[in-house]
Write an enzyme that holds these catalytic residues in place. Structure first.
Site, mmCIF file in Angstrom:
data_model
loop_
_atom_site.group_PDB
_atom_site.id
_atom_site.type_symbol
_atom_site.label_atom_id
_atom_site.label_comp_id
_atom_site.label_asym_id
_atom_site.label_seq_id
_atom_site.Cartn_x
_atom_site.Cartn_y
_atom_site.Cartn_z
ATOM 1 N N ALA A 1 -0.531 -1.508 6.520
ATOM 2 C CA ALA A 1 0.104 -1.840 7.982
ATOM 3 C C ALA A 1 -0.203 -2.053 8.114
ATOM 4 O O ALA A 1 0.250 -2.741 9.320
ATOM 5 C CB ALA A 1 0.374 -0.322 8.250
ATOM 6 N N HIS B 1 -11.075 5.053 8.896
ATOM 7 C CA HIS B 1 -10.070 3.653 9.022
ATOM 8 C C HIS B 1 -8.382 4.060 9.214
ATOM 9 O O HIS B 1 -7.884 3.626 9.520
ATOM 10 C CB HIS B 1 -9.992 3.528 7.314
ATOM 11 C CG HIS B 1 -9.399 2.395 6.492
ATOM 12 N ND1 HIS B 1 -9.763 1.070 7.196
ATOM 13 C CD2 HIS B 1 -8.688 1.729 5.829
ATOM 14 C CE1 HIS B 1 -9.863 -0.645 6.660
ATOM 15 N NE2 HIS B 1 -7.889 0.491 6.045
ATOM 16 N N ARG C 1 8.795 13.330 3.785
ATOM 17 C CA ARG C 1 9.498 12.011 4.710
ATOM 18 C C ARG C 1 10.314 10.878 4.255
ATOM 19 O O ARG C 1 11.097 9.329 4.780
ATOM 20 C CB ARG C 1 8.559 11.605 5.978
ATOM 21 C CG ARG C 1 8.708 12.898 7.376
ATOM 22 C CD ARG C 1 6.716 12.722 7.671
ATOM 23 N NE ARG C 1 6.879 13.835 8.757
ATOM 24 C CZ ARG C 1 6.173 14.686 8.351
ATOM 25 N NH1 ARG C 1 6.622 15.552 6.861
ATOM 26 N NH2 ARG C 1 6.673 16.300 9.417
ATOM 27 N N PHE D 1 1.247 -0.950 -0.364
ATOM 28 C CA PHE D 1 -0.058 0.199 -0.274
ATOM 29 C C PHE D 1 0.547 1.026 -0.542
ATOM 30 O O PHE D 1 1.937 1.638 0.752
ATOM 31 C CB PHE D 1 -0.862 -0.110 1.295
ATOM 32 C CG PHE D 1 -2.108 0.176 0.926
ATOM 33 C CD1 PHE D 1 -3.704 -0.144 1.077
ATOM 34 C CD2 PHE D 1 -2.003 1.974 0.992
ATOM 35 C CE1 PHE D 1 -4.120 0.796 0.899
ATOM 36 C CE2 PHE D 1 -3.651 2.709 1.049
ATOM 37 C CZ PHE D 1 -4.578 2.195 0.808
ATOM 38 N N ALA E 1 3.394 3.300 5.074
ATOM 39 C CA ALA E 1 2.906 4.965 5.258
ATOM 40 C C ALA E 1 2.110 4.612 4.829
ATOM 41 O O ALA E 1 0.763 3.926 4.485
ATOM 42 C CB ALA E 1 3.274 5.234 3.667
ATOM 43 N N VAL E 2 0.726 5.113 6.168
ATOM 44 C CA VAL E 2 -0.617 5.398 6.297
ATOM 45 C C VAL E 2 -0.902 6.976 6.277
ATOM 46 O O VAL E 2 -0.727 7.461 7.238
ATOM 47 C CB VAL E 2 -1.299 4.795 7.573
ATOM 48 C CG1 VAL E 2 -2.114 4.968 7.325
ATOM 49 C CG2 VAL E 2 -0.900 3.449 7.717
ATOM 50 N N GLU F 1 -1.367 -5.840 8.057
ATOM 51 C CA GLU F 1 -0.735 -7.139 8.318
ATOM 52 C C GLU F 1 0.594 -6.619 8.918
ATOM 53 O O GLU F 1 1.293 -7.857 8.991
ATOM 54 C CB GLU F 1 -1.011 -7.241 6.482
ATOM 55 C CG GLU F 1 -2.644 -7.920 6.033
ATOM 56 C CD GLU F 1 -3.306 -6.683 6.024
ATOM 57 O OE1 GLU F 1 -2.950 -5.450 5.624
ATOM 58 O OE2 GLU F 1 -4.540 -6.655 5.980
HETATM 59 N N1 INI Z 1 -2.790 0.482 4.688
HETATM 60 C C1 INI Z 1 -1.796 0.970 4.586
HETATM 61 O O1 INI Z 1 -0.212 0.693 4.974
HETATM 62 N N2 INI Z 1 -1.351 2.356 4.392
HETATM 63 C C2 INI Z 1 -2.579 3.334 3.981
HETATM 64 O O2 INI Z 1 -2.493 4.233 4.155
HETATM 65 C C3 INI Z 1 -3.943 2.439 4.268
HETATM 66 N N3 INI Z 1 -5.468 3.202 4.520
HETATM 67 O O3 INI Z 1 -5.103 4.088 3.367
HETATM 68 O O4 INI Z 1 -6.231 2.556 4.094
HETATM 69 C C4 INI Z 1 -3.794 0.874 4.452
HETATM 70 N N4 INI Z 1 -5.113 0.720 4.578
HETATM 71 C C5 INI Z 1 -4.853 -1.376 3.823
HETATM 72 C C6 INI Z 1 -4.801 -2.437 5.370
HETATM 73 O O5 INI Z 1 -3.536 -1.722 6.006
HETATM 74 C C7 INI Z 1 -5.182 -3.235 5.074
HETATM 75 O O6 INI Z 1 -4.444 -4.384 4.091
HETATM 76 C C8 INI Z 1 -6.594 -3.766 5.143
HETATM 77 O O7 INI Z 1 -7.192 -3.547 5.392
HETATM 78 C C9 INI Z 1 -7.220 -5.209 4.572
HETATM 79 O O8 INI Z 1 -6.655 -5.960 6.098
#
Ligand code: INI
Length: 156
Positions: free
Chosen positions: A59, A91, A130, A25, A83-84, A61
């Site tokens: 993130a 969420h 960053r 992601f 990175a989120v 996982e």
């Molecule tokens: N996962 C990320 O690593 N970064 C993000 O910005 C993000 N957003 O925005 O949704 C994100 N979501 C997915 C999450 O980590 C899981 O993979 C998903 O929910 C399936 O379990």
């Protein structure tokens, strides 16, 4: 400065094995963090042959994979990179909180240092800053902190 016995870690990665856990992601950002971490380990005596990269979906996982890697006994340290970026829904908060909590728990349960290189930003621009521009590279910082922790723990 202080005349007391002091334990501190040296930034020397020679002979150490690290696993990097990186999310797919936002890989446009995360690839920069991976580059920073790999470069840092190489510049501090580590070998690229001793690095293992594990890709995970997001993130959320990371903790499970980080814990399995840490518990395997094959690695001196684990470096989590992701990175989120905040969206319009809550969420973001769930993903960040679970990742931070799970990574900390994995490290405490296994006694293996796990670096927390997760960007949690409001905007894409802040993430770019960053990931190797204005505000440095958090992949480098996570690799450095993990290395320091490995060298601290081996003296305790
Ligand atoms: N996962 C990320 O690593 N970064 C993000 O910005 C993000 N957003 O925005 O949704 C994100 N979501 C997915 C999450 O980590 C899981 O993979 C998903 O929910 C399936 O379990």
């Amino acid at each position: 400065m202080y005349h007391i016995k002091t334990i501190e870690g040296q930034y020397q990665a020679q002979g150490l094995k690290f696993a990097i856990v990186a999310s797919r992601f936002n890989d446009f950002i995360v690839d920069r963090l991976i580059g920073g971490a790999v470069d840092y380990i190489g510049r501090n005596g580590g070998s690229k042959d001793d690095l293992t990269l594990v890709k995970v979906p997001g993130a959320y996982e990371m903790p499970l994979v980080a814990r399995k890697l840490a518990a395997s006994g094959k690695y001196d340290g684990v470096i989590c990179l992701g990175a989120v970026i905040r969206g319009a829904t809550p969420h973001f908060d769930y993903v960040c909180a679970e990742c931070a909590k799970g990574v900390a728990q994995a490290s405490l349960e296994t006694n293996v240092p796990i670096g927390f290189g997760l960007l949690t930003t409001d905007t894409l621009e802040q993430a770019i800053e960053r990931a190797g521009s204005k505000a440095g590279n958090k992949g480098v910082e996570a690799a450095s902190a993990t290395l320091e922790m490995v060298r601290v723990l081996e003296q305790i």
